[in-house]
Design a protein around this motif. Structure first.
Motif, PDB file in Angstrom:
ATOM      1  N   UNK A   1       0.838  -1.193   0.000  1.00 25.53           N
ATOM      2  CA  UNK A   1       0.000   0.000   0.000  1.00 25.53           C
ATOM      3  C   UNK A   1       0.875   1.247   0.000  1.00 25.53           C
ATOM      4  N   UNK A   2       0.544   2.220  -0.831  1.00 29.55           N
ATOM      5  CA  UNK A   2       1.241   3.495  -0.860  1.00 29.55           C
ATOM      6  C   UNK A   2       0.446   4.480  -0.010  1.00 29.55           C
ATOM      7  N   UNK A   3       1.032   4.912   1.110  1.00 33.36           N
ATOM      8  CA  UNK A   3       0.382   5.836   2.037  1.00 33.36           C
ATOM      9  C   UNK A   3       0.959   7.232   1.859  1.00 33.36           C
ATOM     10  N   UNK A   4       0.112   8.181   1.572  1.00 44.36           N
ATOM     11  CA  UNK A   4       0.507   9.593   1.487  1.00 44.36           C
ATOM     12  C   UNK A   4      -0.007  10.303   2.727  1.00 44.36           C
ATOM     13  N   UNK A   5       0.918  10.917   3.486  1.00 43.34           N
ATOM     14  CA  UNK A   5       0.535  11.728   4.634  1.00 43.34           C
ATOM     15  C   UNK A   5       0.724  13.199   4.282  1.00 43.34           C
ATOM     16  N   UNK A  54       7.751  16.081   0.111  1.00 45.49           N
ATOM     17  CA  UNK A  54       7.378  17.108  -0.857  1.00 45.49           C
ATOM     18  C   UNK A  54       6.908  18.369  -0.150  1.00 45.49           C
ATOM     19  N   UNK A  55       6.977  19.499  -0.858  1.00 45.75           N
ATOM     20  CA  UNK A  55       6.415  20.761  -0.389  1.00 45.75           C
ATOM     21  C   UNK A  55       5.248  21.136  -1.293  1.00 45.75           C
ATOM     22  N   UNK A  56       4.088  21.312  -0.696  1.00 47.89           N
ATOM     23  CA  UNK A  56       2.906  21.740  -1.436  1.00 47.89           C
ATOM     24  C   UNK A  56       2.400  23.058  -0.865  1.00 47.89           C
ATOM     25  N   UNK A  57       1.750  23.846  -1.696  1.00 52.03           N
ATOM     26  CA  UNK A  57       1.102  25.059  -1.216  1.00 52.03           C
ATOM     27  C   UNK A  57      -0.260  24.743  -0.624  1.00 52.03           C
ATOM     28  N   UNK A  58      -0.917  23.743  -1.175  1.00 50.22           N
ATOM     29  CA  UNK A  58      -2.224  23.329  -0.674  1.00 50.22           C
ATOM     30  C   UNK A  58      -2.523  21.915  -1.143  1.00 50.22           C
ATOM     31  N   UNK A  59      -3.563  21.354  -0.594  1.00 48.86           N
ATOM     32  CA  UNK A  59      -4.001  20.022  -1.014  1.00 48.86           C
ATOM     33  C   UNK A  59      -4.740  20.171  -2.339  1.00 48.86           C
ATOM     34  N   UNK A  60      -4.286  19.461  -3.356  1.00 43.72           N
ATOM     35  CA  UNK A  60      -4.905  19.584  -4.666  1.00 43.72           C
ATOM     36  C   UNK A  60      -5.082  18.214  -5.301  1.00 43.72           C
ATOM     37  N   UNK A  61      -6.125  18.046  -6.101  1.00 47.18           N
ATOM     38  CA  UNK A  61      -6.326  16.774  -6.801  1.00 47.18           C
ATOM     39  C   UNK A  61      -5.149  16.406  -7.692  1.00 47.18           C
ATOM     40  N   UNK A  62      -4.546  17.420  -8.354  1.00 52.09           N
ATOM     41  CA  UNK A  62      -3.422  17.139  -9.255  1.00 52.09           C
ATOM     42  C   UNK A  62      -2.237  16.562  -8.494  1.00 52.09           C
ATOM     43  N   UNK A  63      -1.935  17.153  -7.324  1.00 51.21           N
ATOM     44  CA  UNK A  63      -0.807  16.661  -6.534  1.00 51.21           C
ATOM     45  C   UNK A  63      -1.018  15.231  -6.088  1.00 51.21           C
ATOM     46  N   UNK A  64      -2.223  14.926  -5.643  1.00 52.38           N
ATOM     47  CA  UNK A  64      -2.536  13.567  -5.211  1.00 52.38           C
ATOM     48  C   UNK A  64      -2.496  12.613  -6.396  1.00 52.38           C
ATOM     49  N   UNK A  65      -3.041  13.041  -7.520  1.00 51.41           N
ATOM     50  CA  UNK A  65      -3.108  12.176  -8.695  1.00 51.41           C
ATOM     51  C   UNK A  65      -1.715  11.784  -9.198  1.00 51.41           C
ATOM     52  N   UNK A  66      -0.780  12.726  -9.146  1.00 46.43           N
ATOM     53  CA  UNK A  66       0.572  12.443  -9.616  1.00 46.43           C
ATOM     54  C   UNK A  66       1.274  11.391  -8.768  1.00 46.43           C
ATOM     55  N   UNK A  67       0.992  11.365  -7.472  1.00 44.37           N
ATOM     56  CA  UNK A  67       1.660  10.408  -6.578  1.00 44.37           C
ATOM     57  C   UNK A  67       0.999   9.029  -6.613  1.00 44.37           C
ATOM     58  N   UNK A  68      -0.267   8.981  -6.997  1.00 41.16           N
ATOM     59  CA  UNK A  68      -1.019   7.724  -7.095  1.00 41.16           C
ATOM     60  C   UNK A  68      -0.988   6.909  -5.793  1.00 41.16           C
ATOM     61  N   UNK A  69      -1.326   7.516  -4.660  1.00 37.57           N
ATOM     62  CA  UNK A  69      -1.353   6.747  -3.410  1.00 37.57           C
ATOM     63  C   UNK A  69      -2.603   5.872  -3.334  1.00 37.57           C
ATOM     64  N   UNK A  70      -2.552   4.884  -2.457  1.00 33.36           N
ATOM     65  CA  UNK A  70      -3.736   4.066  -2.189  1.00 33.36           C
ATOM     66  C   UNK A  70      -4.585   4.665  -1.075  1.00 33.36           C
ATOM     67  N   UNK A  87     -10.187  11.399  -5.337  1.00 34.92           N
ATOM     68  CA  UNK A  87      -9.564  10.420  -6.229  1.00 34.92           C
ATOM     69  C   UNK A  87      -9.273   9.097  -5.531  1.00 34.92           C
ATOM     70  N   UNK A  88      -8.910   9.164  -4.250  1.00 36.03           N
ATOM     71  CA  UNK A  88      -8.572   7.959  -3.489  1.00 36.03           C
ATOM     72  C   UNK A  88      -9.168   8.068  -2.096  1.00 36.03           C
TER      73      UNK A  88
END
Length: 329
Positions: A1-5, A54-70, A87-88
């Motif tokens: 499982x790919x976990x994005x925090x 990673x450094x993000x300015x905000x939570x965005x669908x594009x950022x999440x989509x690029x990483x493809x987490x579960x 998306x997930x």
């Protein structure tokens, strides 16, 4: 499982970043990514090691989509920090009272926080709402530490470790420690993270028996030397005392405010809860007994292992996912 925090502040010495770091260790079978919504300190990158940071300015669908987490785990992410993730699967992990970014599942870091929030159905979502205690690692031992040293000295050492901000170090601590030091003259005091502007006054309040250490990831090693970790704040109630749990994992007895999340973490067998200065004095006098300290230190260590260890979190987190899966089916 790919976990994005996703965390707000890129400082590993802060509570949520430290929690995220520990989760990467509590779930070693997962692939991990951590996105911070602010500048990431070099110390943070160094300690996260091979984890993708990673450094993000905000939570965005594009950022999440690029990483493809579960799965995405949002750490105290407010609704103003982006748009809900669709998306997930996502879980909102609340560490303080905020208006959170909407997620299908919301959990709180303590029962006290869950009660304080009085979460509405909109905030909770319609699937799972429960308490998930933060995982807390055993603090690193001091350099050249060869075993228990607390019993080899005549004077107790009592410390305070806290984020180095004025909010966490109010000026009211000066008269508080002045009274403690005057009443308990056989104690030496140590402080981690105390702002420079307070140090001279605090040293005088402690009758010159105070040592100051800078805040750092490795500063938790001092907990192995301290007999007790004392935390008092006149106005701020902690939803979960991470340093309290870290102290217990090192066999350092917590003496803390009798309010907030501390009440879930400390029992009469593992620490001391106090409501006013006189009770803190009584607690310190009680711990002058070496046999009392010996028993409480071991009970604190065991309780912290059972409730706040990486293993305990791993079991609770998997159970949360099973419950969520059952609710969705």
């Amino acid at each position: 499982m790919h976990l994005l925090q996703i965390c707000n502040v890129g400082d590993v010495c802060g509570g949520t970043a430290a929690c995220a770091w520990t989760i990467t260790r509590a779930l070693p079978e997962c692939q991990h990514s951590v996105a911070f919504l602010s500048r990431v300190k070099e110390e943070t990158r160094r300690h996260f090691g091979h984890t993708r940071v990673l450094e993000w300015k905000q939570v965005s669908p594009d950022g999440v989509r690029k990483l493809r987490p579960d799965l995405v785990l949002l750490h105290n992410t407010s609704e103003g920090r982006g748009v809900p993730i669709k998306e997930v699967a996502s879980i909102q992990y609340l560490h303080s009272a905020i208006t959170p970014l909407s997620a299908p599942i919301t959990v709180a870091c303590s029962q006290e926080l869950r009660s304080r929030l009085e979460l509405s159905s909109r905030q909770i979502g319609d699937r799972v709402s429960s308490v998930l205690y933060q995982p807390v690692p055993v603090p690193p031992r001091p350099t050249h530490w060869t075993g228990e040293t607390r019993w080899l000295r005549d004077r107790m050492v009592v410390g305070r470790i806290c984020t180095p901000t004025s909010r966490k170090w109010p000026v009211e601590l000066i008269p508080f420690y002045q009274e403690l030091a005057a009443s308990c003259r056989s104690i030496d005091w140590e402080f981690v993270g105390c702002p420079t502007i307070l140090q001279d006054d605090l040293r005088r309040a402690c009758l010159g028996r105070a040592v100051f250490h800078p805040a750092s990831w490795g500063a938790r090693s001092h907990l192995w030397r301290w007999d007790a970790m004392l935390y008092h704040h006149p106005t701020l109630s902690e939803t979960f005392g991470r340093t309290c749990a870290e102290a217990m994992r090192a066999g350092c007895i917590p003496i803390v405010d009798d309010r907030g999340g501390f009440r879930e973490q400390v029992t009469p067998k593992t620490g001391l809860l106090c409501r006013q200065t006189s009770e803190f004095v009584t607690a310190l006098m009680t711990l002058q007994s070496r046999s009392r300290r010996w028993v409480m230190q071991r009970q604190a260590t065991q309780m912290a292992h059972d409730r706040f260890s990486l293993q305990a979190f791993s079991v609770a987190f998997r159970e949360l996912l099973r419950e969520a899966s059952g609710t969705q089916s």
